[in-house]
Scaffold this motif. Structure first.
Motif, PDB file in Angstrom:
ATOM      1  N   ARG A 207       0.852  -1.194   0.000  1.00  0.00           N
ATOM      2  CA  ARG A 207       0.000   0.000   0.000  1.00  0.00           C
ATOM      3  C   ARG A 207       0.880   1.234   0.000  1.00  0.00           C
ATOM      4  O   ARG A 207       2.033   1.190   0.414  1.00  0.00           O
ATOM      5  N   ARG A 208       0.309   2.332  -0.449  1.00  0.00           N
ATOM      6  CA  ARG A 208       1.007   3.621  -0.410  1.00  0.00           C
ATOM      7  C   ARG A 208       0.277   4.496   0.607  1.00  0.00           C
ATOM      8  O   ARG A 208      -0.659   5.202   0.249  1.00  0.00           O
ATOM      9  N   ASP A 209       0.682   4.437   1.835  1.00  0.00           N
ATOM     10  CA  ASP A 209      -0.033   5.117   2.907  1.00  0.00           C
ATOM     11  C   ASP A 209       0.853   6.211   3.485  1.00  0.00           C
ATOM     12  O   ASP A 209       1.700   5.958   4.339  1.00  0.00           O
ATOM     13  N   LEU A 210       0.651   7.441   3.036  1.00  0.00           N
ATOM     14  CA  LEU A 210       1.473   8.554   3.485  1.00  0.00           C
ATOM     15  C   LEU A 210       0.983   9.141   4.794  1.00  0.00           C
ATOM     16  O   LEU A 210       1.582  10.077   5.325  1.00  0.00           O
ATOM     17  N   VAL A 211      -0.099   8.591   5.324  1.00  0.00           N
ATOM     18  CA  VAL A 211      -0.636   9.040   6.603  1.00  0.00           C
ATOM     19  C   VAL A 211      -0.066   8.203   7.742  1.00  0.00           C
ATOM     20  O   VAL A 211       0.440   8.727   8.736  1.00  0.00           O
ATOM     21  N   ALA A 212      -0.113   6.883   7.614  1.00  0.00           N
ATOM     22  CA  ALA A 212       0.286   5.995   8.701  1.00  0.00           C
ATOM     23  C   ALA A 212       1.701   5.455   8.562  1.00  0.00           C
ATOM     24  O   ALA A 212       2.232   4.890   9.517  1.00  0.00           O
ATOM     25  N   SER A 213       2.314   5.587   7.393  1.00  0.00           N
ATOM     26  CA  SER A 213       3.628   4.986   7.153  1.00  0.00           C
ATOM     27  C   SER A 213       4.684   6.052   6.896  1.00  0.00           C
ATOM     28  O   SER A 213       4.662   6.720   5.852  1.00  0.00           O
ATOM     29  N   ILE A 214       5.611   6.218   7.822  1.00  0.00           N
ATOM     30  CA  ILE A 214       6.723   7.141   7.615  1.00  0.00           C
ATOM     31  C   ILE A 214       7.588   6.702   6.433  1.00  0.00           C
ATOM     32  O   ILE A 214       7.973   7.545   5.601  1.00  0.00           O
ATOM     33  N   PRO A 215       7.920   5.408   6.288  1.00  0.00           N
ATOM     34  CA  PRO A 215       8.699   5.013   5.108  1.00  0.00           C
ATOM     35  C   PRO A 215       8.018   5.362   3.792  1.00  0.00           C
ATOM     36  O   PRO A 215       8.674   5.824   2.840  1.00  0.00           O
ATOM     37  N   ASP A 216       6.711   5.146   3.700  1.00  0.00           N
ATOM     38  CA  ASP A 216       5.999   5.507   2.474  1.00  0.00           C
ATOM     39  C   ASP A 216       6.094   7.010   2.222  1.00  0.00           C
ATOM     40  O   ASP A 216       6.324   7.455   1.081  1.00  0.00           O
ATOM     41  N   ALA A 217       5.909   7.812   3.281  1.00  0.00           N
ATOM     42  CA  ALA A 217       5.902   9.264   3.119  1.00  0.00           C
ATOM     43  C   ALA A 217       7.274   9.783   2.697  1.00  0.00           C
ATOM     44  O   ALA A 217       7.389  10.602   1.777  1.00  0.00           O
TER      45      ALA A 217
END
Length: 400
Positions: A207-217
């Motif tokens: 998933r691409r979760d820029l809210v819950a995932s610091i690595p994704d963001a």
């Protein structure tokens, strides 16, 4: 992507908790009819009818987002105030802690995207104070309001549809989804359409979760800068000192070879020579000839594209320098009343409370009550009662 929603000068010091429930707003028949009329174009944009119906069923028009539509602190706030709150010792110390905490991740991103860790973390720090403030406006409601009222409705409809597609794809969960009034959200405040184009899966969970995932963001931020033309190993620019003479040909787009600036007698702020070579650079005078001067290069343009405002780009650039151990600005801003850091704003509020002013919590946010209290103290002290939270009133209260 832009983040006009967040009043960055205030830099809200609140945790990135789930958004509060949407305010109880009255029903608006014209707004509801407008939202219903979006069903067909939403379907043409790849949104399932049941998804659209579910996500828009209880939305109400929020007039407050329309009031914010024409306000951007990046363009209205004096740059010395804007930067004082964004590039302060607190944010530098926090950023260095984040660099250490996420060193393995940031090293991996620097290798993969060729963007240095300090710039990635500086974006994070400016955009959400390292995840402390995401914005508290319910995103679907804000974007639906802007899709049906005010200017740029077509733009905001595109953002609304992009957000719904992200939810439909499973990247995001609709519950508690909040951000700025204009739709930017997450750790590094992507607009939905930018999120859809640029976001990447940085933690490998699919998933691409820029809210819950610091690595994704952080991975997505690095990807954005790379796609914006980031040049690895090259500085964004640096502060300079100008000799006497005419330097009217200033501006980010008026780039000239470094040799040109050397021939004009421009030197670094510490008096050392400009770099050798003919890298193109532009002279930036954000407060005019009497304030700090900068030569900016291609990487500055990549930062600028994130949110098209010179003060915003300078905040990220200068914060990244501080995170590398740089000393900060050499030249002073052309004002006799400099801006306050967040710690200094809290000190000012503490002194106002001590003098009996009802300003609420000591939070570093300069709202109407704080400004009224400042104006009252300015009148008492014989100063111009403009309500400005600057160094002058703080120093006057400290002396008492």
């Amino acid at each position: 992507m832009t983040t006009p929603a967040l009043f960055l000068l205030a830099t809200l010091a609140v945790p990135a908790a789930p958004a509060p429930a949407a305010p109880e707003l009255p029903r608006d028949a014209a707004f509801e009819a407008c939202v219903a009329s979006l069903r067909a174009p939403a379907a043409a944009a790849g949104i399932r009818s049941d998804t659209f119906a579910t996500l828009t069923a209880d939305l109400r028009k929020d007039p407050s987002v329309l009031e914010s539509l024409d306000y951007q602190p990046e363009f209205r706030t004096p740059i010395w105030d804007y930067l004082a709150g964004l590039v302060d010792d607190e944010r530098v110390d926090d950023g260095r802690a984040r660099l250490a905490e996420h060193r393995e991740l940031l090293d991996r991103l620097a290798a993969e995207y060729q963007v240095d860790a300090e710039t990635i973390v500086a974006v994070w720090g400016v955009e959400s104070d390292y995840g402390r403030t995401f914005g508290r406006k319910p995103l679907l409601q804000s974007l639906a309001t802007l899709s049906c009222a005010g200017r740029r409705q077509a733009f905001f409809r595109g953002e609304l549809f992009a957000l719904i597609r992200l939810i439909q794809a499973g990247d995001l969960r609709a519950e508690g989804l909040a951000g700025s009034w204009a739709g930017a959200f997450g750790h590094t405040q992507f607009m939905p359409s930018t999120y859809q184009r640029i976001a990447v899966d940085g933690d490998g969970d699919g998933r691409r979760d820029l809210v819950a995932s610091i690595p994704d963001a952080l991975a997505s931020t690095a990807n954005y800068l790379r796609k914006a033309g980031w040049r690895p190993g090259e500085a964004w620019g640096f502060e300079v000192r100008l000799p006497a003479g005419d330097f009217n040909a200033a501006g980010r787009q008026a780039k000239k070879p470094m040799a040109h600036w050397r021939s004009r007698g421009v030197v670094r702020a510490d008096g050392s020579h400009l770099p050798a070579g003919d890298t193109a650079a532009a002279l930036l005078l954000p407060a005019g000839r009497e304030g700090p001067a900068f030569l900016v290069q291609r990487n500055y343009d990549a930062i600028y594209s994130y949110n098209a405002a010179e003060s915003y780009a300078l905040a990220i650039a200068l914060l990244s320098d501080r995170l590398r151990g740089g000393p900060g600005l050499v030249a002073d801003w052309p004002t006799n009343d400099p801006g306050l850091s967040r710690a200094e704003r809290r000190q000012l509020q503490e002194r106002l409370l001590a003098r009996g002013h009802d300003i609420g919590a000591v939070d570093g946010l300069i709202g109407a009550k704080t400004r009224d209290a400042i104006a009252a103290e300015q009148r008492r002290l014989g100063l111009t009662p403009d309500g400005r939270a600057g160094r002058a009133i703080l120093e006057a209260l400290r002396k008492e």
